[in-house]
Design a protein around this motif. Sequence first.
Motif, short mmCIF file in Angstrom:
data_model
loop_
_atom_site.label_atom_id
_atom_site.label_comp_id
_atom_site.label_asym_id
_atom_site.label_seq_id
_atom_site.Cartn_x
_atom_site.Cartn_y
_atom_site.Cartn_z
N SER A 242 33.60 51.92 41.86
CA SER A 242 33.93 53.33 41.60
C SER A 242 35.09 53.49 40.63
O SER A 242 35.45 54.61 40.28
N GLY A 243 35.70 52.37 40.24
CA GLY A 243 36.83 52.50 39.32
C GLY A 243 37.13 51.22 38.58
O GLY A 243 36.88 50.12 39.08
N LEU A 244 37.64 51.38 37.36
CA LEU A 244 38.08 50.24 36.55
C LEU A 244 39.52 50.47 36.12
O LEU A 244 39.86 51.55 35.62
N PHE A 245 40.33 49.45 36.30
CA PHE A 245 41.68 49.48 35.77
C PHE A 245 41.69 48.71 34.46
O PHE A 245 41.28 47.54 34.42
N GLY A 246 42.21 49.32 33.40
CA GLY A 246 42.44 48.60 32.15
C GLY A 246 43.92 48.29 32.05
O GLY A 246 44.75 49.18 32.04
N ALA B 184 46.04 52.04 37.30
CA ALA B 184 45.11 50.99 37.24
C ALA B 184 45.14 50.19 38.45
O ALA B 184 45.76 49.31 38.53
N MET B 185 44.51 50.31 39.25
CA MET B 185 44.47 49.40 40.31
C MET B 185 43.66 49.98 41.40
O MET B 185 43.39 51.08 41.45
N ALA B 186 43.26 49.36 42.19
CA ALA B 186 42.51 49.90 43.24
C ALA B 186 42.47 48.86 44.21
O ALA B 186 42.16 47.82 44.05
N GLY B 187 42.66 49.04 45.11
CA GLY B 187 42.83 48.09 45.98
C GLY B 187 42.20 47.60 47.08
O GLY B 187 42.74 46.97 47.83
N GLY B 188 41.31 47.62 47.31
CA GLY B 188 40.70 47.16 48.42
C GLY B 188 41.17 46.07 49.14
O GLY B 188 42.18 46.02 49.64
N SER B 189 40.53 45.14 49.19
CA SER B 189 41.00 44.11 50.01
C SER B 189 42.36 43.76 49.57
O SER B 189 42.65 42.64 49.31
N GLY C 154 35.64 51.05 45.79
CA GLY C 154 35.86 49.73 45.19
C GLY C 154 36.25 49.84 43.72
O GLY C 154 35.77 50.70 42.99
N PHE C 155 37.12 48.95 43.30
CA PHE C 155 37.55 48.95 41.91
C PHE C 155 37.67 47.51 41.42
O PHE C 155 37.75 46.56 42.20
N ALA C 156 37.71 47.36 40.11
CA ALA C 156 37.92 46.05 39.49
C ALA C 156 38.95 46.22 38.38
O ALA C 156 39.28 47.33 37.97
N MET D 98 44.10 56.13 40.66
CA MET D 98 42.79 55.58 41.01
C MET D 98 42.32 56.12 42.35
O MET D 98 41.15 56.51 42.52
N ALA D 99 43.21 56.16 43.34
CA ALA D 99 42.84 56.67 44.66
C ALA D 99 42.41 58.13 44.57
O ALA D 99 41.46 58.56 45.23
N LYS D 100 43.11 58.89 43.73
CA LYS D 100 42.80 60.31 43.58
C LYS D 100 41.47 60.51 42.87
O LYS D 100 40.67 61.37 43.24
#
Length: 368
Positions: free
Chosen positions: A254-258, A12-17, A192-194, A183-185
């Motif tokens: 492009s992704g959601l972390f729960g 869960a996570m994605a990290g952008g900034s 982008g993710f939230a 998430m990266a994979k």
Amino acid sequence: MTTAALVVLSVAMAGGSALAADKWDGGDDLPTSPLACDAGPAAAAAAKPYDGGQPTNAPDKAGKPVTLVDVPKLIGIGYFNATSKGMQDAAKELGNVKVTTDGPTEAKIDEQIKFIDNHITGGADGILFAANDPVAIAPVLKKALSKGIHVVGYDANSQPDAREWFVNQAQFNGIAKAMVDSMAKEAGEDKGFAIVTSTFTTPNQARWIAEMSAYAAKCHPKLKWLETVEAQEDNVLSFNQATTLINKYGDRLSGLFGMTSVATPASAEAVTKAKLCGKVAVVGLATPNAMKPYVNASCVKSVVLWNPVDLGYAATYVIRAAIDGKLKPGATSVDAGKLGKLNVINGSEILLGSPFIFTKDNIKDFDF
């Protein structure tokens, strides 16, 4: 595979900034220890003195029947139903333990404090808890200790000196790595993710987010964090928050972390309803039964978790060992029945094990 295996983890996570927002909102301010980017094992943590509390003039109940009360964050959801089952399994094995689960129907710290306070008055021999807030819950736990009641946490910690031991389901940096790598994979290195979390003060979610942010900055620096939202542990609110994120960010998402066992399936449902399966990845912590429809439909590829049945089972063995005087400050391990010996880490924490990733290939083997 048996339920003894680990359950958790899903990414869960994605990290952008990641560099622009150190905490990704919802993270805590504690030091982080991101793992190596490759698949190597975590570096051994430095030994740390016992930092838990101690009950005052606790009665000698070694080997005698005891009554325990379990006060989770809330009752009525699959995750804590599973931890409760593990406690009952352990109590049956031990033969001299009676444990009752009681708690609020919403993840509200004020309500949780009231339940614990009532059971202090009721004269429980021991209290098991999963904290909604590590700081706010501390005074009532210290009150229990001052009354000679044993106190052990699991799932979500309190301030260490407010309880004796905490059973840690998996190390935070290990879960963070699994979440972010997944998430990266699945979404892409530069996407982008939230994040949909419970509250910004819930200790385990805050710790995971902080470690995820640090690991992403180190190993997936092009991931783009968009926003973190709170959804309590409410199914409808989690779905609505995920839907709002989908509508707000459009192609940028492009992704959601729960971050909870409620937020992850609700996010998967939001992605399904929006007809974005395959376009918006969902990675998170959840129970297998809640995620089977989405995993089997190939809308979700991986779910991260530990085994909550084992977590409750271990917590019961730990508090029994503390009551019996077999688990004292300075111990390096504890006997946890069918789980074998569990190691003491970080002074007063007991590690259940490594995270586990459910996929389409193995999720059918679990039922909780």
